[in-house]
Design a protein around this motif. Structure first.
Motif, PDB file in Angstrom:
ATOM      1  N   SER A  91      45.493  36.265  38.980  1.00  0.00           N
ATOM      2  CA  SER A  91      45.347  36.777  37.614  1.00  0.00           C
ATOM      3  C   SER A  91      46.211  36.007  36.626  1.00  0.00           C
ATOM      4  O   SER A  91      45.829  35.810  35.466  1.00  0.00           O
ATOM      5  CB  SER A  91      45.697  38.269  37.578  1.00  0.00           C
TER       6      SER A  91
ATOM      7  N   SER B 195      49.242  36.370  30.268  1.00  0.00           N
ATOM      8  CA  SER B 195      50.228  36.774  31.267  1.00  0.00           C
ATOM      9  C   SER B 195      51.572  37.125  30.640  1.00  0.00           C
ATOM     10  O   SER B 195      52.061  36.443  29.745  1.00  0.00           O
ATOM     11  CB  SER B 195      50.408  35.637  32.280  1.00  0.00           C
TER      12      SER B 195
ATOM     13  N   TRP C 151      51.563  41.898  33.429  1.00  0.00           N
ATOM     14  CA  TRP C 151      50.181  41.470  33.645  1.00  0.00           C
ATOM     15  C   TRP C 151      49.809  41.448  35.127  1.00  0.00           C
ATOM     16  O   TRP C 151      48.799  42.020  35.542  1.00  0.00           O
ATOM     17  CB  TRP C 151      49.976  40.095  33.014  1.00  0.00           C
TER      18      TRP C 151
ATOM     19  N   ASN D 239      47.303  44.135  37.145  1.00  0.00           N
ATOM     20  CA  ASN D 239      46.051  43.687  37.746  1.00  0.00           C
ATOM     21  C   ASN D 239      45.988  44.029  39.229  1.00  0.00           C
ATOM     22  O   ASN D 239      44.922  44.372  39.750  1.00  0.00           O
ATOM     23  CB  ASN D 239      45.884  42.178  37.548  1.00  0.00           C
TER      24      ASN D 239
ATOM     25  N   GLN E 202      43.121  45.021  29.415  1.00  0.00           N
ATOM     26  CA  GLN E 202      43.866  45.620  30.522  1.00  0.00           C
ATOM     27  C   GLN E 202      44.287  47.058  30.193  1.00  0.00           C
ATOM     28  O   GLN E 202      44.251  47.938  31.064  1.00  0.00           O
ATOM     29  CB  GLN E 202      45.093  44.779  30.842  1.00  0.00           C
TER      30      GLN E 202
END
Length: 333
Positions: A233, A241, A245, A249, A311
């Motif tokens: 990711s 990122s 992050w 993920n 996200q």
């Protein structure tokens, strides 16, 4: 007639849950009073060690100790699974992020390598020690993860407490006069992401708790898969990122996989895992929002904002879905 010391002991014992007091309060009071002279009892009070022991027993008895009622057993299971899942995510991140940073620094030429080394050599002794600690101490998450799954609880407790220490530095650094806290919400939530799992592990994996077990897979395989998801990711979307992050993920993939697996089951599933993942999702969501909020009005951060918003939406949906799943399983039982 009740003496002053006995009244004080009974006050401290109120820290214990009602079910435990009904079974053991009289026995404990008799043990504490022992053969003390009645006149002495009116001039004494519980020692600090005794109060600490009762407080630890209160935590243990509320987190699924032997003979606890079902709500306390469920609470203990949720706390243990929350700690295990969070430690897994943090352990993977503690390995993947240094590897990626070292790879980047030492494959991009001498200037990038010198910039990396300057963190340890150009800012004084304290800064060098802090930089080294921030690299080394988080590996305690990995130690704690494997120690916990091999029932080495003391080593796991030491590992998480050591690994969580770097999260305190941004809060303590202003005391040295070097800097001020620029983003307090993000720094506080990031510290909570480290310390809540650490404290949950220390409290819930007590001596009366069952051994830690993964819902599926072996410890090494699950850890490797989490590292792959975390690293991929960050490599595939480096513009989005940040410190949350990768772990977020990893949580998304794991939680989504568990929901899909649960949907295919015809029998009832224990609600503890769904509720534990919902708590972890809520914590990650708080960190994600705190990290993203200061960037929302900056037009040049469109890639970071877009990834962060996506996200955030996924974390929110999964947290709601996990909460609903846990409540349904709880009601069915």
């Amino acid at each position: 007639m009740t003496t002053l010391l006995e009244a004080r002991y009974r006050t401290v014992l109120r820290l214990l849950p009602a079910y435990y007091r009904r079974e053991r309060e009289e026995e404990m009071v008799e043990t504490y009073l022992g053969d003390l002279d009645r006149d002495t009892q009116d001039q004494s009070r519980p020692t600090l060690g005794e109060v600490a022991s009762i407080a630890a027993l209160a935590v243990r008895s509320r987190l699924g100790a032997a003979g606890a009622p079902r709500p306390y057993v469920l609470l203990g299971s949720v706390a243990r699974l929350f700690a295990l899942a969070a430690v897994l995510l943090l352990a993977a991140s503690a390995v993947v992020e240094p590897v990626l940073q070292l790879t980047w620094s030492f494959t991009r030429g001498g200037a990038q390598r010198q910039l990396f080394l300057s963190e340890f050599s150009d800012h004084g002794l304290i800064a060098a020690v802090v930089a080294a600690a921030q690299w080394i101490l988080p590996l305690g998450w990995t130690v704690a993860y494997f120690a916990l799954l091999h029932d080495r609880r003391r080593l796991a407790r030491i590992g998480v407490l050591v690994a969580a220490l770097p999260a305190l530095w941004p809060l303590l650094r202003p005391l040295t006069g070097e800097a001020v806290i620029s983003e307090p919400a993000f720094i506080v939530t990031l510290a909570l992401l480290a310390w809540l799992p650490a404290l949950a592990l220390c409290a819930a994996h007590h001596r009366d708790a069952p051994p830690a077990r993964l819902p599926a897979g072996t410890p090494g395989l699950v850890f490797m898969a989490t590292c792959v998801v975390t690293g991929a990711s960050q490599v595939l979307l480096p513009a989005a990122s940040d410190l949350v992050w990768g772990p977020a993920n990893g949580f998304v993939v794991g939680a989504l996989g568990w929901l899909l697996w649960r949907a295919r089951r015809t029998d009832r599933v224990a609600p503890a895992l769904a509720l534990a993942l919902a708590v972890l999702g809520l914590l990650l969501l708080a960190v994600r929002i705190a990290a993203l909020y200061p960037w929302l009005r900056l037009p040049y951060a469109a890639s970071y904002i877009g990834g962060g918003l996506a996200q955030t939406a996924v974390l929110a949906l999964l947290t709601v879905a996990l909460t609903v799943a846990g409540r349904r399983e709880l009601a069915a039982r």
